[in-house]
Design an enzyme around this catalytic site. Structure first.
Site, PDB file in Angstrom:
ATOM      1  N   SER A  20      57.165  53.007  13.520  1.00 56.59           N
ATOM      2  CA  SER A  20      56.883  52.265  14.760  1.00 56.59           C
ATOM      3  C   SER A  20      57.159  53.109  16.012  1.00 56.59           C
ATOM      4  O   SER A  20      56.983  52.615  17.123  1.00 56.59           O
ATOM      5  CB  SER A  20      57.718  50.984  14.805  1.00 56.59           C
ATOM      6  OG  SER A  20      59.088  51.284  14.612  1.00 56.59           O
ATOM      7  N   ASN A 106      68.120  45.824  12.626  1.00 56.31           N
ATOM      8  CA  ASN A 106      67.586  44.456  12.769  1.00 56.31           C
ATOM      9  C   ASN A 106      68.043  43.808  14.081  1.00 56.31           C
ATOM     10  O   ASN A 106      67.278  43.125  14.758  1.00 56.31           O
ATOM     11  CB  ASN A 106      68.032  43.590  11.589  1.00 56.31           C
ATOM     12  CG  ASN A 106      67.541  44.136  10.268  1.00 56.31           C
ATOM     13  OD1 ASN A 106      66.721  45.052  10.259  1.00 56.31           O
ATOM     14  ND2 ASN A 106      68.024  43.590   9.171  1.00 56.31           N
ATOM     15  N   THR A 151      33.306  18.604  41.680  1.00 58.20           N
ATOM     16  CA  THR A 151      33.696  18.061  40.375  1.00 58.20           C
ATOM     17  C   THR A 151      32.424  18.095  39.535  1.00 58.20           C
ATOM     18  O   THR A 151      31.314  17.930  40.072  1.00 58.20           O
ATOM     19  CB  THR A 151      34.237  16.615  40.464  1.00 58.20           C
ATOM     20  OG1 THR A 151      33.186  15.765  40.899  1.00 58.20           O
ATOM     21  CG2 THR A 151      35.411  16.507  41.441  1.00 58.20           C
ATOM     22  N   HIS A 152      32.575  18.341  38.262  1.00 55.30           N
ATOM     23  CA  HIS A 152      31.403  18.533  37.373  1.00 55.30           C
ATOM     24  C   HIS A 152      30.488  19.642  37.899  1.00 55.30           C
ATOM     25  O   HIS A 152      29.289  19.619  37.654  1.00 55.30           O
ATOM     26  CB  HIS A 152      30.587  17.237  37.213  1.00 55.30           C
ATOM     27  CG  HIS A 152      31.409  16.052  36.852  1.00 55.30           C
ATOM     28  ND1 HIS A 152      31.654  15.666  35.564  1.00 55.30           N
ATOM     29  CD2 HIS A 152      32.071  15.160  37.638  1.00 55.30           C
ATOM     30  CE1 HIS A 152      32.430  14.583  35.554  1.00 55.30           C
ATOM     31  NE2 HIS A 152      32.702  14.261  36.806  1.00 55.30           N
ATOM     32  N   SER A 273      25.324  49.129  40.224  1.00 57.58           N
ATOM     33  CA  SER A 273      24.636  49.255  38.943  1.00 57.58           C
ATOM     34  C   SER A 273      23.936  50.602  38.911  1.00 57.58           C
ATOM     35  O   SER A 273      23.351  51.016  39.911  1.00 57.58           O
ATOM     36  CB  SER A 273      23.621  48.121  38.805  1.00 57.58           C
ATOM     37  OG  SER A 273      22.593  48.487  37.902  1.00 57.58           O
ATOM     38  N   LYS A 279      22.498  46.186  43.434  1.00 55.58           N
ATOM     39  CA  LYS A 279      23.569  45.355  42.864  1.00 55.58           C
ATOM     40  C   LYS A 279      24.956  45.632  43.438  1.00 55.58           C
ATOM     41  O   LYS A 279      25.314  46.766  43.727  1.00 55.58           O
ATOM     42  CB  LYS A 279      23.644  45.558  41.337  1.00 55.58           C
ATOM     43  CG  LYS A 279      22.488  44.971  40.556  1.00 55.58           C
ATOM     44  CD  LYS A 279      22.437  43.443  40.551  1.00 55.58           C
ATOM     45  CE  LYS A 279      23.519  42.780  39.758  1.00 55.58           C
ATOM     46  NZ  LYS A 279      23.338  42.828  38.324  1.00 55.58           N
ATOM     47  N   ASN A 281      28.472  44.215  41.869  1.00 53.93           N
ATOM     48  CA  ASN A 281      28.952  43.387  40.753  1.00 53.93           C
ATOM     49  C   ASN A 281      30.452  43.106  40.851  1.00 53.93           C
ATOM     50  O   ASN A 281      31.220  43.976  41.252  1.00 53.93           O
ATOM     51  CB  ASN A 281      28.663  44.080  39.411  1.00 53.93           C
ATOM     52  CG  ASN A 281      27.172  44.160  39.130  1.00 53.93           C
ATOM     53  OD1 ASN A 281      26.412  43.284  39.517  1.00 53.93           O
ATOM     54  ND2 ASN A 281      26.762  45.240  38.471  1.00 53.93           N
ATOM     55  N   GLU A 286      35.592  40.184  36.598  1.00 50.76           N
ATOM     56  CA  GLU A 286      35.188  40.067  35.195  1.00 50.76           C
ATOM     57  C   GLU A 286      36.235  40.641  34.249  1.00 50.76           C
ATOM     58  O   GLU A 286      36.502  40.089  33.181  1.00 50.76           O
ATOM     59  CB  GLU A 286      33.839  40.763  34.987  1.00 50.76           C
ATOM     60  CG  GLU A 286      32.703  39.998  35.644  1.00 50.76           C
ATOM     61  CD  GLU A 286      31.423  40.806  35.767  1.00 50.76           C
ATOM     62  OE1 GLU A 286      30.351  40.190  35.750  1.00 50.76           O
ATOM     63  OE2 GLU A 286      31.487  42.049  35.874  1.00 50.76           O
ATOM     64  N   TYR A 313      65.652  38.887   8.716  1.00 47.01           N
ATOM     65  CA  TYR A 313      64.730  39.946   9.143  1.00 47.01           C
ATOM     66  C   TYR A 313      63.723  40.275   8.039  1.00 47.01           C
ATOM     67  O   TYR A 313      64.075  40.380   6.867  1.00 47.01           O
ATOM     68  CB  TYR A 313      65.488  41.238   9.515  1.00 47.01           C
ATOM     69  CG  TYR A 313      64.521  42.347   9.917  1.00 47.01           C
ATOM     70  CD1 TYR A 313      64.032  42.410  11.211  1.00 47.01           C
ATOM     71  CD2 TYR A 313      64.043  43.265   8.983  1.00 47.01           C
ATOM     72  CE1 TYR A 313      63.105  43.385  11.576  1.00 47.01           C
ATOM     73  CE2 TYR A 313      63.121  44.240   9.333  1.00 47.01           C
ATOM     74  CZ  TYR A 313      62.651  44.295  10.630  1.00 47.01           C
ATOM     75  OH  TYR A 313      61.724  45.237  10.984  1.00 47.01           O
ATOM     76  N   GLN A 318      57.970  43.805  12.838  1.00 45.34           N
ATOM     77  CA  GLN A 318      57.549  44.999  13.581  1.00 45.34           C
ATOM     78  C   GLN A 318      56.160  44.793  14.191  1.00 45.34           C
ATOM     79  O   GLN A 318      55.848  45.343  15.233  1.00 45.34           O
ATOM     80  CB  GLN A 318      57.548  46.202  12.630  1.00 45.34           C
ATOM     81  CG  GLN A 318      57.286  47.518  13.311  1.00 45.34           C
ATOM     82  CD  GLN A 318      57.605  48.696  12.394  1.00 45.34           C
ATOM     83  OE1 GLN A 318      58.759  48.997  12.122  1.00 45.34           O
ATOM     84  NE2 GLN A 318      56.577  49.360  11.909  1.00 45.34           N
TER      85      GLN A 318
END
Ligand code: ARG
Length: 471
Positions: A20, A106, A151-152, A273, A279, A281, A286, A313, A318
């Site tokens: 690890s 542990n 709303t909606h 773009s 564009k 963006n 996002e 343990y 891990q």
């Protein structure tokens, strides 16, 4: 580290695979801090002489001062615990091995992870305070502007822009509160639990807790060495934060489309773009929305890892580390981007105002006008509905209808009806705590500033990490 009873070496593929160090290397500072505290209580327990303790602490200091190791340069190291032991022995000789008296990896990993989560909570709390402050600053900048609420996804009633922004602040503040609450349960010391049953010697666990700033000591060694629900709770709190960030990013992206035209994307947080020259963006938004997938995934991974584990343990644990780190990184990196975006974003207040004052957003206020005159709400609702239909037919708003036309629906309509349709009256009519009346929003803004200051202060208070908390 443990090969005494083995006759055969490990299969090389398995050996590499079970390590690890590649990811737990980021717990190095925590491992060293916990080792320092442990060395001190071993001195009290009579394991170290004063000279040995000095030598161990000196060695740990040297290790701490080195630049972060690259795990690839240490191919034989299994994990961060072995790394510290090995390097300490290289520095000070066999005395370094004494540090493992009564101690187990542990409990070491549990301790390191609790230190890591506690530190991450403090960092994320500070970042949430920064984000919430950016929302409040934006709300102040646009404090007199109005917009439609939805709303909606259909236009509903006019609200102040500040009221809309403060809705998001409520979410950030609840997320901060969840993290702060979770911190209390994280801040419990597992060290001094041994591998499962206890350390096999008397140890001053209160001194360990005090040195490491833990507020309490775990009450059961089996639980302490195998519990990861502090991680789970933290990841759930982060999931809520990630969800809120994602919802916000989605709404901003939507509002920035030509179809809505309410939000102007700041160039420093947008991309172009390579194909379409026109564009701009919303990539920052996002990606923030996308990061939520990682965080929710991390919480789901941890739950799945934990669900079949008997006490105590098990090495499955891990597997709980990487999702924890990934989720923390995702949020720690997304929050400043969201904060920068908010500081830079602009709103098209003309379009907002126009959208808020057309399309019958005052119809609910119109119904309330009749209710004030004693008309039952259902009947008022239907009368205004008929008025809306007539206005649609005539191609006007409610204030374009004649009083005589309105009186056909309900005799209670009077000349003062036209006052209640005005944007200011509609806003003012929501004069309750939590409503969008300008006076209420001003109060809410001041309250939000106060609440944010409390989080920033608690996240930045050095006392939270200090040694003075006794169990
Ligand atoms: N690297 C291990 C982990 O993250 C440390 C504990 C190992 N303990 C053991 N008995 N193999 O869980």
């Amino acid at each position: 580290m443990w090969s005494g009873r083995f006759r055969e070496p490990l299969d090389p593929k398995f050996e590499v695979w079970q390590r690890s160090f590649a990811f737990d290397v980021r717990l190095l500072a925590d491992e060293i801090a916990a080792s320092r505290a442990y060395a001190r209580v071993l001195r009290t327990a009579g394991v170290f002489t004063a000279t040995e303790l000095d030598s161990v602490l000196g060695g740990l200091d040297t290790l701490a001062a080195r630049p972060a190791p690259n795990p690839a340069d240490f191919p034989g190291v299994e994990d961060v615990h072995q790394f510290v032991e090995q390097e300490l022995v290289l520095l000070i000789g066999d005395t370094g091995y004494k540090l493992h008296a009564g101690r187990s990896r542990n409990e070491q990993i549990s301790t390191d992870l609790r230190l890591y989560v506690r530190r991450s909570i403090d960092d994320i709390l500070a970042a949430i305070a920064g984000l919430a402050s950016a929302f409040v600053a934006k709300a102040e900048q646009y404090k007199d502007d109005v917009m439609p609420s939805y709303t909606h996804m259909q236009r509903a009633e006019p609200v102040l822009v500040a009221h809309w922004l403060l809705a998001w602040v409520e979410m950030w503040l609840r997320d901060a509160d969840r993290l702060a609450d979770c911190r209390r349960r994280v801040n419990v010391l597992p060290l001094g639990s041994g591998a499962v049953a206890g350390p096999g010697m008397e140890l001053d666990r209160a001194a360990l807790a005090a040195e490491l700033g833990f507020e309490a000591i775990s009450a059961n060694s089996m639980d302490a060495t195998s519990d990861r629900d502090f991680e789970l709770e933290y990841l759930h709190a982060l999931s809520s934060l990630a969800l809120h960030l994602s919802r916000w990013a989605e709404e901003m992206a939507l509002f920035s489309t030509v179809e809505y035209g309410l939000v102007q994307l700041p160039e420093p947080y947008s991309t172009g773009s390579s194909a379409m020259p026109q564009k701009k963006n919303p990539d920052a938004l996002e990606l923030i929305r996308g990061k939520a997938g990682r965080v929710l995934g991390a919480a789901a991974t941890l739950q799945t890892v934990l669900k079949g584990l008997p006490l105590a343990y098990n090495k499955d644990l891990q597997e709980a580390q990487e999702p924890l780190f990934a989720a923390t990184d995702s949020m720690a990196q997304a929050l400043p981007v969201a904060t920068g975006f908010m500081a830079a974003v602009g709103f098209d207040t003309k379009r907002m105002q126009h959208a808020a004052s057309s399309g019958f957003l005052n119809a609910t206020a119109a119904a309330r006008y009749l209710v004030k005159k004693g008309v039952p709400f259902r009947i008022a609702h239907s009368a205004v509905g008929q008025a809306v239909r007539l206005a649609l037919e005539k191609g006007c708003e409610l204030d374009g209808l004649m009083l005589e036309e309105l009186k056909r629906f309900r005799p209670e309509f009077e000349r003062d009806f036209f006052d209640c349709l005005k944007l200011e009256s509609v806003l003012d009519s929501h004069n309750v705590p939590g409503g969008t009346a300008p006076a209420r929003v001003r109060e809410a803004l001041a309250a939000a500033r106060q609440r944010i200051a409390t989080i920033s202060k608690s996240a930045a208070t050095p006392g939270r990490r200090s040694k003075k908390m006794s169990p």
